[in-house]
Design a protein around this motif. Sequence first.
Motif: not given
Length: 301
Positions: A225-240
């Motif tokens: 979960p933590k790594v997934a959120d990092c990927i989504l935030l920093y890699g794909f711009g999912f700010r939520q």
Amino acid sequence: MIIKAPIDLELTQVSGQTSQPPWKYIDDSYSDLVCIDGEPSIFNVKQTDEYVDFTYTGNVSEKTAIENVKKIYDLDFDLDKFYKYLDSYDELKDMSKFCNGLRLFQAKDPFECIISSICSANNSIKRWTKSIDDMKLKWGRNFNDYYSFPNPSNFKELYLDDDEELLNEGNIKNNNLKSCGVGYRAPYMRKASDIFTLEIDLSDIYKMSYDEAFETILEVPGVGPKVADCILLYGFGFRQAFPSDVWIKRIVSYLYFDGKDIKVEKVREFGMDEFGDYAGYVQLYMFHYARMSGLMDKLKK
DNA sequence: AACCAGGACTCTG
DNA sequence: CAGAGTCCTGGT
């Protein structure tokens, strides 16, 4: 040219965001290779007053280059408005003082972000950034001594460790994943690159909802979960996304739950509910606020 | 030199 | 299903 959006470049560079390691720092400016539709370009950014002074070389239009630098440093994000938001809550109001000018450092290459994020799990900033830099030197393409990050199909061909390299090559030239200091994460990384060449098309992720993207990226080995959120935030711009680890847990618990021990999973849900589209930024600011203000030392005990 | 920090995964009850 | 143990490396 000056881009009129306030930023603290150094803070943004060294804040350990898992999009990529810090850029090459020479003579007060940061530079790195950015590939735009396969076209290599060297981006150079320098702090000038509170703004970025941006220059680049390479065969791309000025418009495209500016779009890309704005994306990487998240320069269209309205920091003043965000600070007003922080200031309006007792729990958050000190944060903007300690992190003034900190912005998201977004991926220039989403695959690099995925491997960086896997590498960052159960690891230190210093160690994962060195591993990624090593990989670029060993297997990236060289453009004027700047190195690209290898693509998934290059990556899946790499040997895992000395044994495998010796077996196939008859000698060891440190041309394997473990030689970059990634330890037991090496097989995760190689399997991950397999998935991104065979099953998941990176460009599909951008089109998904946050929930769908989260579930998809969780399927990748080494991604929790933590790594997934990092990927989504920093890699794909999912700010939520609200990447939650032990530190965020300690900080959220201290600020909102009277120091009570809560599950990391609950912290993630709390952050997403409470902060909405500011969740990613609040997480970033919480972590650095805790570092800079001494709260982190206090919570260690 | 033994010990610890840091998430994901696997095994156990 | 929650909780415990293990993985690797660099730092103390």
